[in-house]
Design a protein around this motif. Structure first.
Motif, mmCIF file in Angstrom:
data_model
loop_
_atom_site.group_PDB
_atom_site.id
_atom_site.type_symbol
_atom_site.label_atom_id
_atom_site.label_comp_id
_atom_site.label_asym_id
_atom_site.label_seq_id
_atom_site.Cartn_x
_atom_site.Cartn_y
_atom_site.Cartn_z
ATOM 1 N N GLU A 1 0.833 -1.207 0.000
ATOM 2 C CA GLU A 1 0.000 0.000 0.000
ATOM 3 C C GLU A 1 0.868 1.258 0.000
ATOM 4 O O GLU A 1 0.572 2.225 -0.707
ATOM 5 N N TYR A 2 1.948 1.228 0.788
ATOM 6 C CA TYR A 2 2.855 2.370 0.855
ATOM 7 C C TYR A 2 3.462 2.646 -0.526
ATOM 8 O O TYR A 2 3.459 3.784 -0.987
ATOM 9 N N MET B 1 3.033 5.906 -2.859
ATOM 10 C CA MET B 1 4.196 6.665 -3.322
ATOM 11 C C MET B 1 4.122 6.876 -4.839
ATOM 12 O O MET B 1 4.390 7.965 -5.323
ATOM 13 N N ARG B 2 3.718 5.823 -5.554
ATOM 14 C CA ARG B 2 3.576 5.948 -7.019
ATOM 15 C C ARG B 2 2.485 6.952 -7.364
ATOM 16 O O ARG B 2 2.642 7.746 -8.284
ATOM 17 N N PRO C 1 3.555 10.362 -9.721
ATOM 18 C CA PRO C 1 3.306 9.565 -10.921
ATOM 19 C C PRO C 1 4.450 9.578 -11.933
ATOM 20 O O PRO C 1 4.695 8.580 -12.586
ATOM 21 N N ARG C 2 5.181 10.671 -12.024
ATOM 22 C CA ARG C 2 6.288 10.731 -12.993
ATOM 23 C C ARG C 2 7.442 9.842 -12.576
ATOM 24 O O ARG C 2 8.110 9.263 -13.398
ATOM 25 N N ALA C 3 7.684 9.750 -11.273
ATOM 26 C CA ALA C 3 8.799 8.948 -10.770
ATOM 27 C C ALA C 3 8.624 7.471 -11.111
ATOM 28 O O ALA C 3 9.576 6.781 -11.373
ATOM 29 N N GLY C 4 7.393 6.990 -11.116
ATOM 30 C CA GLY C 4 7.130 5.588 -11.403
ATOM 31 C C GLY C 4 6.729 5.335 -12.837
ATOM 32 O O GLY C 4 6.253 4.261 -13.164
ATOM 33 N N ALA C 5 6.916 6.312 -13.722
ATOM 34 C CA ALA C 5 6.456 6.197 -15.108
ATOM 35 C C ALA C 5 7.002 4.957 -15.805
ATOM 36 O O ALA C 5 6.285 4.281 -16.521
ATOM 37 N N GLY C 6 8.272 4.652 -15.574
ATOM 38 C CA GLY C 6 8.873 3.482 -16.221
ATOM 39 C C GLY C 6 8.239 2.186 -15.781
ATOM 40 O O GLY C 6 8.100 1.256 -16.557
ATOM 41 N N GLN D 1 -1.400 10.296 5.859
ATOM 42 C CA GLN D 1 -0.920 8.962 6.201
ATOM 43 C C GLN D 1 0.462 8.724 5.573
ATOM 44 O O GLN D 1 1.374 8.229 6.234
ATOM 45 N N LEU D 2 0.602 9.098 4.313
ATOM 46 C CA LEU D 2 1.860 8.931 3.594
ATOM 47 C C LEU D 2 2.954 9.795 4.213
ATOM 48 O O LEU D 2 4.084 9.340 4.411
#
Length: 158
Positions: free
Chosen positions: A61-62, A66-67, A71-76, A95-96
């Motif tokens: 869930e964490y 984070m993604r 969203p750009r950081a996890g694009a790949g 919470q995050l």
């Protein structure tokens, strides 16, 4: 004279790659510290999972949050998925943030303990990282590491 000056920095470059000299004593120290670091990392991972659980989150869930927060950081990693991830709610953002703060505290503590261990053994953090990186590429160094690791684990009673 100018060409001689240009050559000197080239000789220093291999220290960043796999071609570094590591004495037997330095390798013994590295093996000892690496073993301690591994234990510290395991403890830190357990503490981080506990911190997440206190926030009501699993690791999955964490990571998902984070993604969604970046969203750009996890694009790949998100290729093949359609659309943008659902934005975080205000509650999820809090919470995050709380989870991130807890994790950062655990990581800081672990880094401090690692530094203390390196200081105790007389090894600089930069040198530890150099050897660790060289180990990934240099098979001869890997063999020396494994041999010393086996010897040291045989020497320990517990």
């Amino acid at each position: 004279q100018a060409p001689q000056r240009r050559r000197a920095p080239m000789r220093m470059q291999p220290s960043q790659g796999a071609d570094i000299e590591v004495s037997q004593q330095e390798m013994k120290t590295f093996v000892k510290v690496a073993s301690e670091v591994q234990k510290l990392q395991q403890k830190a991972n357990t503490k981080m999972q506990s911190a997440l659980e206190e926030e009501g989150l699993s690791m999955k869930e964490y990571r998902s949050m984070m993604r969604r927060a970046n969203p750009r950081a996890g694009a790949g990693q998100q290729q093949g998925r359609t659309g943008n991830p659902e934005p975080l709610t205000e509650e999820e953002k809090q919470q995050l943030e709380d989870a991130r703060t807890s994790i950062m505290e655990v990581q800081k503590g672990m880094q401090q303990k690692m530094k203390t261990k390196l200081d105790e053994e007389g090894m600089k953090p930069q040198r530890f990282r150099q050897i660790a990186m060289a180990l990934r590429k240099d098979q001869e160094l890997q063999q020396r590491f494994r041999k010393l690791q086996q010897e040291s684990s045989g020497d320990q009673d517990g």
